[in-house]
Design a protein around this motif. Structure first.
Motif, short mmCIF file in Angstrom:
data_model
loop_
_atom_site.label_atom_id
_atom_site.label_comp_id
_atom_site.label_asym_id
_atom_site.label_seq_id
_atom_site.Cartn_x
_atom_site.Cartn_y
_atom_site.Cartn_z
N LYS A 212 -105.41 -61.21 -78.60
CA LYS A 212 -106.23 -62.57 -77.74
C LYS A 212 -106.15 -63.60 -78.72
N HIS B 47 -122.23 -67.80 -81.16
CA HIS B 47 -122.80 -69.14 -80.66
C HIS B 47 -124.06 -69.43 -80.70
N GLY C 204 -112.79 -69.67 -72.77
CA GLY C 204 -113.30 -70.74 -73.17
C GLY C 204 -114.51 -71.33 -72.62
N TYR D 95 -107.91 -66.34 -83.58
CA TYR D 95 -108.39 -67.54 -83.70
C TYR D 95 -107.98 -68.52 -84.93
N LYS E 136 -105.89 -68.20 -77.83
CA LYS E 136 -106.59 -69.37 -76.93
C LYS E 136 -105.06 -70.13 -76.12
N ASP F 57 -119.88 -61.33 -77.10
CA ASP F 57 -120.26 -61.50 -78.43
C ASP F 57 -120.88 -62.82 -79.01
N GLY G 175 -115.40 -64.78 -70.92
CA GLY G 175 -116.87 -64.70 -71.19
C GLY G 175 -117.76 -65.67 -70.74
N ARG G 176 -117.92 -66.88 -71.28
CA ARG G 176 -118.91 -67.86 -70.86
C ARG G 176 -118.75 -68.22 -69.49
N ARG H 25 -108.22 -71.25 -87.21
CA ARG H 25 -108.96 -72.42 -87.55
C ARG H 25 -109.27 -72.41 -88.88
P1 FBP Z 1 -115.06 -67.15 -73.86
O1 FBP Z 1 -114.59 -66.71 -72.48
O2 FBP Z 1 -116.61 -67.35 -73.77
O3 FBP Z 1 -114.32 -68.37 -74.32
O4 FBP Z 1 -115.01 -65.80 -74.66
C1 FBP Z 1 -113.76 -65.34 -75.51
C2 FBP Z 1 -114.43 -65.58 -76.88
O5 FBP Z 1 -113.21 -64.84 -77.74
C3 FBP Z 1 -115.59 -64.80 -77.41
O6 FBP Z 1 -115.18 -63.38 -77.82
C4 FBP Z 1 -116.04 -65.43 -78.60
O7 FBP Z 1 -117.43 -65.16 -78.83
C5 FBP Z 1 -115.61 -67.01 -78.42
O8 FBP Z 1 -114.36 -66.68 -77.51
C6 FBP Z 1 -115.27 -67.64 -79.31
O9 FBP Z 1 -115.23 -68.91 -79.18
P2 FBP Z 1 -115.31 -69.97 -80.25
O10 FBP Z 1 -113.72 -70.60 -80.25
O11 FBP Z 1 -116.23 -71.30 -79.56
O12 FBP Z 1 -115.64 -69.38 -81.41
#
Ligand code: FBP
Length: 285
Positions: A184, A29, A234, A151, A186, A24, A260-261, A153
């Motif tokens: 999910k 991003h 990440g 997440y 971090k 996504d 993802g990345r 923030r």
């Molecule tokens: P990554 O492995 O690229 O971090 O992907 C996991 C993810 O949750 C994606 O689904 C989402 O786009 C991204 O991380 C969000 O990252 P950020 O913290 O930069 O918003």
């Protein structure tokens, strides 16, 4: 049944561990930042092929990417439709997400689950909690599993606080309480953000000194392992550093990763090699 479909699929099928490819980032991003490092990744079909070749448990993406692959890939890999998304075009202290898909879309695309992001710590968090409550009720009523990207923030948190151990544990608990089957988060740091929490961590001696201990604590915060907790990959990292994180997740009793990345920003050969090593670690090989 849909949760089982994801747990049984791919190279980790039957181990209780999961490796999910989430794409996504084009929305979250921007396309050039996301796919510029590996231009074949601009093509939605690339990600279906990558997830299939890597033997991932599931592939998660927003509506457009899933629709663009539906005709060619329907039924070949469990899908998670992300039902909300956020972009980086406006600078905001308190982010919120737009609803970008529906439970009906998920059913039409044959998805196993819906995905939803909440931002604990944002001034808009209560609106997001209310949205997922309603959407999760609808999703569960038709047998879809619920995956929450929790997440932390927003203006209530420092930058360091977004990955603080107390905050990540709290974010995992909130997602579990909102009814997520899969949570999910971090990977947490040893920082403690909230003074009230710091007192408890210090007085009770909750072990959070190593990355594996912190993973164990986050799993404990999500109903002591009765909910599946997976960790996000990440930004692009060196392979050795990244694999150390995976070993810590495995050692701490985490259920896997959503990468993802670190997958699609490498060449396909390098991504498959890395995802293969991750799979081996989670499979205990
Ligand atoms: P990554 O492995 O690229 O971090 O992907 C996991 C993810 O949750 C994606 O689904 C989402 O786009 C991204 O991380 C969000 O990252 P950020 O913290 O930069 O918003």
């Amino acid at each position: 049944t849909n949760l089982a479909r994801m747990l049984e699929h791919g190279k980790l099928g039957g181990t209780g561990k999961m490796l999910i490819l989430p794409v996504d980032q084009g929305f979250e991003h921007g396309p050039a930042r996301s796919f510029g490092p590996n231009p074949p990744a601009y093509d939605p079909h690339y990600h279906f092929e990558l997830a299939l070749a890597a033997g991932c448990n599931a592939y998660a993406a927003p509506l457009g990417f899933l629709e663009a692959g539906a005709r060619d890939y329907a039924g070949r890999i469990p899908l998670i439709l992300k039902l909300n998304d956020h972009d980086l075009l406006a600078d905001e202290e308190d982010p919120e997400q737009a609803i970008t898909g529906s439970v009906a879309d998920a059913l039409r695309l044959g998805a196993c689950a819906i995905g939803f992001t909440i931002y604990p710590g944002s001034a808009h968090r209560n609106a997001m909690y209310g949205q997922i409550r309603e959407i999760a009720e609808e999703a569960k009523s038709v047998g879809l599993a619920v995956v929450i990207w929790s997440y932390a923030r927003g203006s209530a948190l420092s930058k360091e606080g977004e990955t603080a151990i107390d905050v990540i544990g709290y974010a995992a608990q909130i997602a579990a309480q909102l009814g997520a089957h899969i949570v999910k988060v971090k990977l947490p740091s040893a920082h403690i953000e909230q003074p009230a929490a710091r007192k408890v961590y210090e007085s009770t001696g909750i072990p959070i000194g190593t990355a594996a201990e912190r993973v164990r604590h986050v799993v404990q915060c999500a109903f002591n392992g009765r909910r599946i907790v997976i960790f996000s990959g990440g930004a692009h990292a060196e392979e050795a550093t990244f694999l150390d994180e995976i070993r810590a997740i495995q050692a701490g009793g985490g259920f896997g990763s959503i990468v993802g990345r670190n997958a699609f920003q490498r060449s396909k050969a390098d991504a498959l090699s890395l995802l293969g090593k991750i799979t081996d670690i989670y499979a205990g090989r």
